[in-house]
Design a protein around this motif. Structure first.
Motif, PDB file in Angstrom:
ATOM      1  N   PRO A  83      37.559  29.094  42.336  1.00  0.00           N
ATOM      2  CA  PRO A  83      37.450  30.308  43.451  1.00  0.00           C
ATOM      3  C   PRO A  83      36.365  29.433  44.336  1.00  0.00           C
ATOM      4  CG  PRO A  83      38.106  31.775  42.304  1.00  0.00           C
ATOM      5  CD  PRO A  83      38.016  30.472  41.627  1.00  0.00           C
ATOM      6  N   GLU A  84      34.661  29.603  42.920  1.00  0.00           N
ATOM      7  CA  GLU A  84      33.907  28.845  43.621  1.00  0.00           C
ATOM      8  C   GLU A  84      33.975  27.347  43.816  1.00  0.00           C
ATOM      9  OE1 GLU A  84      30.279  29.580  40.630  1.00  0.00           O
ATOM     10  OE2 GLU A  84      30.842  32.173  40.250  1.00  0.00           O
ATOM     11  N   GLN A 110      34.900  27.334  47.487  1.00  0.00           N
ATOM     12  CA  GLN A 110      33.884  27.685  48.401  1.00  0.00           C
ATOM     13  C   GLN A 110      32.779  26.396  48.173  1.00  0.00           C
ATOM     14  OE1 GLN A 110      33.314  30.781  49.795  1.00  0.00           O
ATOM     15  NE2 GLN A 110      32.004  29.068  51.352  1.00  0.00           N
ATOM     16  N   GLU A 111      32.122  25.389  47.555  1.00  0.00           N
ATOM     17  CA  GLU A 111      31.179  25.059  47.199  1.00  0.00           C
ATOM     18  C   GLU A 111      31.459  23.236  47.962  1.00  0.00           C
ATOM     19  OE1 GLU A 111      30.306  23.701  43.417  1.00  0.00           O
ATOM     20  OE2 GLU A 111      28.982  25.567  42.895  1.00  0.00           O
ATOM     21  N   PHE A 141      33.845  23.909  50.373  1.00  0.00           N
ATOM     22  CA  PHE A 141      34.050  23.978  52.256  1.00  0.00           C
ATOM     23  C   PHE A 141      32.920  23.650  52.080  1.00  0.00           C
ATOM     24  CE2 PHE A 141      33.560  27.223  55.135  1.00  0.00           C
ATOM     25  CZ  PHE A 141      34.404  27.327  55.786  1.00  0.00           C
ATOM     26  N   ASP A 142      31.634  24.069  51.994  1.00  0.00           N
ATOM     27  CA  ASP A 142      30.416  24.221  52.086  1.00  0.00           C
ATOM     28  C   ASP A 142      29.589  23.251  51.974  1.00  0.00           C
ATOM     29  OD1 ASP A 142      29.781  26.732  52.423  1.00  0.00           O
ATOM     30  OD2 ASP A 142      29.257  27.644  50.131  1.00  0.00           O
ATOM     31  N   PHE A 168      36.832  30.194  56.515  1.00  0.00           N
ATOM     32  CA  PHE A 168      37.198  29.911  54.889  1.00  0.00           C
ATOM     33  C   PHE A 168      38.459  30.107  54.616  1.00  0.00           C
ATOM     34  CE2 PHE A 168      37.495  30.731  51.123  1.00  0.00           C
ATOM     35  CZ  PHE A 168      37.170  29.728  50.259  1.00  0.00           C
ATOM     36  N   GLU A 169      39.498  30.846  55.427  1.00  0.00           N
ATOM     37  CA  GLU A 169      40.810  30.769  54.577  1.00  0.00           C
ATOM     38  C   GLU A 169      41.138  30.933  55.577  1.00  0.00           C
ATOM     39  OE1 GLU A 169      41.422  33.358  52.296  1.00  0.00           O
ATOM     40  OE2 GLU A 169      39.257  34.050  52.221  1.00  0.00           O
ATOM     41  N   ARG A 208      41.282  27.062  52.972  1.00  0.00           N
ATOM     42  CA  ARG A 208      40.902  27.219  51.453  1.00  0.00           C
ATOM     43  C   ARG A 208      42.023  26.665  51.299  1.00  0.00           C
ATOM     44  NH1 ARG A 208      39.969  31.694  47.162  1.00  0.00           N
ATOM     45  NH2 ARG A 208      39.310  32.554  49.886  1.00  0.00           N
ATOM     46  N   GLU A 225      41.671  23.767  48.496  1.00  0.00           N
ATOM     47  CA  GLU A 225      42.251  24.185  47.197  1.00  0.00           C
ATOM     48  C   GLU A 225      43.679  22.958  46.487  1.00  0.00           C
ATOM     49  OE1 GLU A 225      44.587  27.807  46.782  1.00  0.00           O
ATOM     50  OE2 GLU A 225      42.224  29.004  46.601  1.00  0.00           O
TER      51      GLU A 225
END
Length: 641
Positions: free
Chosen positions: A250-251, A254-255, A257-258, A364-365, A368, A372
């Motif tokens: 998951p990290e 997030q990375e 995405f950022d 984000f959701e 996601r 992924e």
């Protein structure tokens, strides 16, 4: 008629290249070489060959584009029956003609010019900076499986065409009187009576004996040939083989995405409007900052301090200023704040933030799942890359397919006999499942399968879905005539339809002669009864009636009052007899936009005629030879007997 050269070069290069990417970018691959015919050519123009590989690529690309717009995909055979191969071949011949003339004229294009043209295509420019983005180009080419060299070569060819042709028709403009005459021609109104005959107008044909039907099958053997079938073994690794067993941290999601937010790939990053005044010392820079923060206009500040006019940056992103220290400071300050900054070249800059447009960050959701999936595919491709290295090593050791599979620890699958369209002898199409494309859904696999030699492993090749495969053909059932009993009903239906159509045509010919001899269509309608329909119709060239067959439509537009024409109807087995009753000339004048449009169309038409004559002159010196058998072989359709 071959596609006119003017039709190919009239649009700008940008339009051509974007069209290539957006509409068709797909199904580039490497095809095995063919030996029959003229050295792997589907046609020759003089001494130049139109290659089988390029023809196969363009045919597959155009067929994929067509199928993307259809609920049910066309097979190669169906597309061939509709004449797609002629469209592709004529386009390639036209390109070859242009190349011959460009070579004769010594027209050359520097590769740097091609690269510059590519960099100017909007599809490859960064949305924020407006500059060429190498990553966007590479991503587009990767998705399309087109090499950089192939794309640059296409660009070079287009540029050469633009330099070769326009001199022939440059400055050509059709006279306004010509456009006015064209308008009157197009808007002329005609009226005709049309008698439409149905199969009920003739007797039902006699049911043929098996001997007659067999003779009919023999005369039309191509229709009743069973296709070539091949049984094969294959090792295949695809991204979907790995993604089900992979897990993404998951990290990491997030990375990713950022990072995408920060680079503007998704959403839009924060931008700022900056005023920058360059000074010779820190004191003046601080004084300028104080005045700017007090609300003084930057132009007034610079003028009052005896400095050069300020640089105003509207909506720049992070690191958007030339001086990195000033750029850093600009994104540390709040709106309405300023700072004196020692620039990289030794000068002092008064940096002032005039306005801030906050970043627009997508949810984000919502992003996601897509991120992924992309990360899973990227991880799967890394795994595939490692596997393919092992497979290549085993292949170089000349191991058989089963031992290659064992060494690389990948499964080897054995497949039943299938035809070029991925269909088994039982009529089952191997289409696969949702998310797992089958053999029939991958023309790269089918094309490789039907050009491979019996008993030998192919080289490792890339599939249409980004994986890799290697094939061994285990057995071949040659193309042959289907058993008579299997095709009896199909042949019977076709035979009876042709007999009805021929009888109806003969009937229509006889009735047409009677009308020309003085009988009326009304009398014939009364004689035939419900097996015929009599109607009155108006005709305008810009919008001919849909129920008229093409031959009848052309005859009525070409004829004089009183002429009688005949031809097949537009629907089903029908024949039509039509008599032109009246012609009414258009009385409308032509001016304004309509005049401009028709004048432009007339100019285009004259230009095409000139360019077709130009093309014909080149072809006269460089005769065209086509190889239909080679075309059928490339498309996996066998020989037309």
């Amino acid at each position: 008629m071959a596609e006119s050269i003017g039709g190919k070069i009239r649009n700008t290069l940008v339009g051509i290249l974007i069209g290539m990417l957006v509409l068709a970018f797909a199904v580039w691959g490497v095809n095995d070489m063919f030996t029959p015919g003229a050295n792997n050519a589907v046609a020759t123009v003089g001494d130049m060959e139109v290659s089988t590989q390029e023809f196969d690529t363009l045919f597959a690309r155009e067929l994929e584009r067509i199928n993307s717009e259809r609920p049910e995909a066309l097979t190669n055979q169906q597309a061939f029956d509709q004449g797609l191969q002629n469209q592709i071949l004529q386009s390639m011949i036209t390109n070859t003609v242009v190349k011959i003339d460009a070579d004769d004229l010594g027209v050359g294009v520097n590769k740097s010019l091609a690269r510059r043209e590519i960099s100017n295509i909007p599809a490859f420019q960064n949305e924020l900076t407006g500059e060429f983005d190498e990553n966007k180009l590479n991503q587009a080419l990767a998705r399309a499986r087109i090499t950089r060299k192939q794309f640059e070569d296409d660009t070079l060819s287009s540029l050469r065409s633009q330099q070769t042709i326009p001199a022939i028709t440059g400055g050509l403009v059709a006279p306004a009187n010509y456009a006015a005459m064209q308008y009157k021609f197009l808007t002329e109104q005609r009226r005709a009576s049309v008698l439409t005959l149905t199969p009920a107008a003739v007797a039902e044909p006699e049911t043929p004996s098996d001997e007659v039907l067999q003779a009919y099958v023999d005369e039309n053997s191509v229709r009743y040939m069973a296709p070539e079938y091949r049984r094969f073994s294959m090792i295949r690794v695809e991204p979907f083989d790995f993604t089900a067993d992979l897990e993404i941290d998951p990290e990491q999601v997030q990375e990713s995405f950022d990072y995408r937010v920060s680079t503007g790939t998704i959403g839009s990053p924060e931008t700022r409007s900056i005023a920058l005044i360059t000074t010779s010392d820190e004191a003046k820079a601080n004084e300028a900052v104080a005045q700017l923060e007090a609300g003084t206009d930057p132009e007034v500040v610079a003028s009052g301090l005896g400095l050069e006019a300020p640089d105003i940056y509207e909506s720049v992103g992070r690191n958007g200023l030339v001086d990195p220290e000033s750029s850093k400071a600009a994104f540390e300050l709040a709106e309405g704040e300023g700072r004196a900054v020692l620039g990289g070249l030794g000068s002092w800059n008064a940096v002032y933030v005039q306005g801030i447009t906050p970043a627009e960050v997508p949810d984000f959701e919502e992003s996601r799942a897509e991120i992924e999936e992309e990360l899973l595919n990227a991880t799967a491709l890394d795994a595939i890359y490692d596997l393919t290295a092992e497979i290549e090593d085993a292949r170089l050791d000349n191991l058989p397919l089963i031992e290659i599979a064992e060494r690389a620890k990948v499964p080897m699958s054995e497949y039943p006999f299938i035809d070029r369209n991925g269909q088994t002898q039982e009529g089952i199409r191997m289409s696969g499942f949702s998310g797992i494309p089958g053999i029939a859904a991958d023309d790269t696999i089918l094309r490789t399968l039907f050009t491979a030699d019996l008993g030998f492993e192919t080289d490792l090749f890339e599939t249409a879905t980004g994986g890799y495969a290697m094939i061994r053909v285990d057995d071949i059932i040659d193309r042959k005539m289907k058993p008579f009993e299997d095709i009896r009903e199909e042949a019977m239906s076709a035979y009876m339809s042709e007999q009805r159509a021929e009888a109806l045509r003969a009937k229509a010919i006889e009735l047409t002669e009677r009308v020309r001899g003085g009988e009326s269509l009304d009398a014939l309608k009364a004689e035939i009864g419900d097996a015929a329909d009599l109607s009155q119709t108006g005709l305008v060239r810009t919008n001919p009636p849909e129920f008229l067959g093409p031959q009848v439509t052309v005859g009525l537009f070409d004829g004089a009052v009183g002429d009688v024409v005949r031809g097949p109807g537009a629907q089903g087995i029908t024949q039509q007899i039509a008599k032109l009753e009246r012609i009414t000339a258009s009385q409308d004048g032509l001016a304004g936009t309509y005049l401009e449009v028709l004048q432009e169309q007339a100019t285009s038409s004259i230009s095409n005629d000139i360019q077709n004559a130009y093309q014909a002159a080149i072809i006269k010196e460089n005769p065209v030879q086509q190889y239909p058998a080679q075309i059928r072989s490339v498309l996996g359709l066998g020989t037309d007997n």
